[in-house]
Design an enzyme around this catalytic site. Structure first.
Site, PDB file in Angstrom:
ATOM      1  N   ASP A  95       0.861  -1.181   0.000  1.00 30.42           N
ATOM      2  CA  ASP A  95       0.000   0.000   0.000  1.00 30.42           C
ATOM      3  C   ASP A  95       0.902   1.238   0.000  1.00 30.42           C
ATOM      4  OD1 ASP A  95      -1.637  -2.171   0.731  1.00 30.42           O
ATOM      5  OD2 ASP A  95      -2.948  -0.919   1.958  1.00 30.42           O
ATOM      6  N   LYS A 158      -6.996   3.433  -2.641  1.00 29.16           N
ATOM      7  CA  LYS A 158      -7.300   3.356  -1.218  1.00 29.16           C
ATOM      8  C   LYS A 158      -7.509   4.763  -0.687  1.00 29.16           C
ATOM      9  CE  LYS A 158      -4.938   2.005   3.101  1.00 29.16           C
ATOM     10  NZ  LYS A 158      -3.735   1.315   3.640  1.00 29.16           N
ATOM     11  N   LYS A 188     -10.260   0.354  -1.738  1.00 30.97           N
ATOM     12  CA  LYS A 188     -10.086   0.052  -0.318  1.00 30.97           C
ATOM     13  C   LYS A 188     -10.480   1.264   0.515  1.00 30.97           C
ATOM     14  CE  LYS A 188      -6.611  -1.269   3.134  1.00 30.97           C
ATOM     15  NZ  LYS A 188      -5.217  -1.752   3.348  1.00 30.97           N
TER      16      LYS A 188
END
Length: 232
Positions: A95, A158, A188
């Site tokens: 991430d 995300k 996300k």
């Protein structure tokens, strides 16, 4: 939404069970992993300095790490190197945080190049998620950076690090991100997802993964029958 989509056990399988506090110890990470297995979450998400970690034999649990976290103000080369080292140490997913200032300045080609540098360092099937810090962006900026993630061949966009003072995930941002990536990438929702109702709202808005640090509190006793847990 059907009941099967939003059962606690199904929500658990969308969760990256997360521990990114600077003071986290190896013992804390071991406890995180044990709890993730118990709850049936999809993965654990930890800081790269905590790698390698030991996943119990037979456990269906992925390992995610962060890169360029939490500010995103690292150079692309540093983010790429951090991601590559993490994968070499056993990470399945990374991430990364974009340079939020570049997005605020409208330098979306720079954002795309930043993402591409990390993608090139960790080719598929490693999963690359792109943290855009949506609460700090306008709608137009959210759309542009989400499109940059698509163009750079990422796997997810995300919402948030969970560390920015502007806040975490919102249904509006998740829906906008989902509309922009149009199924090409996952979405996300992370930051402030604390209850099962929060999780269900994010899923309804388009989230396909959830970043949660308080997973046991979120899932509660509802997962006990589905996961076979005996440690509540």
């Amino acid at each position: 939404m059907t009941d099967s989509i939003v059962s606690a056990a199904d929500v658990a399988r969308l969760i990256d069970h997360t521990l990114l506090k600077p003071e986290a110890t190896p013992a804390d990470v071991d406890a995180l992993i044990a709890e993730a297995v118990d709850l049936g979450t999809y993965s654990v998400c930890v800081s790269p300095s905590m790698l390698p970690v030991t996943i119990p034999t037979g456990a269906d649990l992925k390992v995610a790490v962060v890169a360029g976290f939490p500010s995103g103000k690292h150079t692309s080369a540093v983010k790429a190197a951090e991601a590559k080292e993490a994968v070499a140490q056993g990470a399945d997913e990374v991430d990364m945080v974009i340079d939020i200032g570049a997005a605020k300045a409208g330098l979306f080609d720079t954002v795309e190049a930043d993402i591409r540098a990390v993608r090139d360092a960790i080719p598929k099937p490693v999963v690359l998620k792109v943290i855009i810090e949506s609460a700090a962006l306008t709608d137009d900026e959210i759309v542009a950076v989400s499109q940059a993630a698509v163009d750079a061949d990422a796997d997810f966009v995300k919402t948030s690090t969970g560390f920015h003072p502007a806040g975490g995930a919102t249904e509006h941002a998740v829906a906008l991100m989902a509309k922009t990536v149009a199924g090409k990438l996952g979405v996300k929702a992370s930051g402030g997802v604390r209850t099962l109702d929060d999780a269900r709202r994010m899923i309804a808005a388009g989230a396909t993964r959830l970043g949660v640090s308080g997973s046991r509190a979120l899932l509660g006793d509802d997962t006990r029958a589905s996961t076979g847990s005996s440690s509540y």
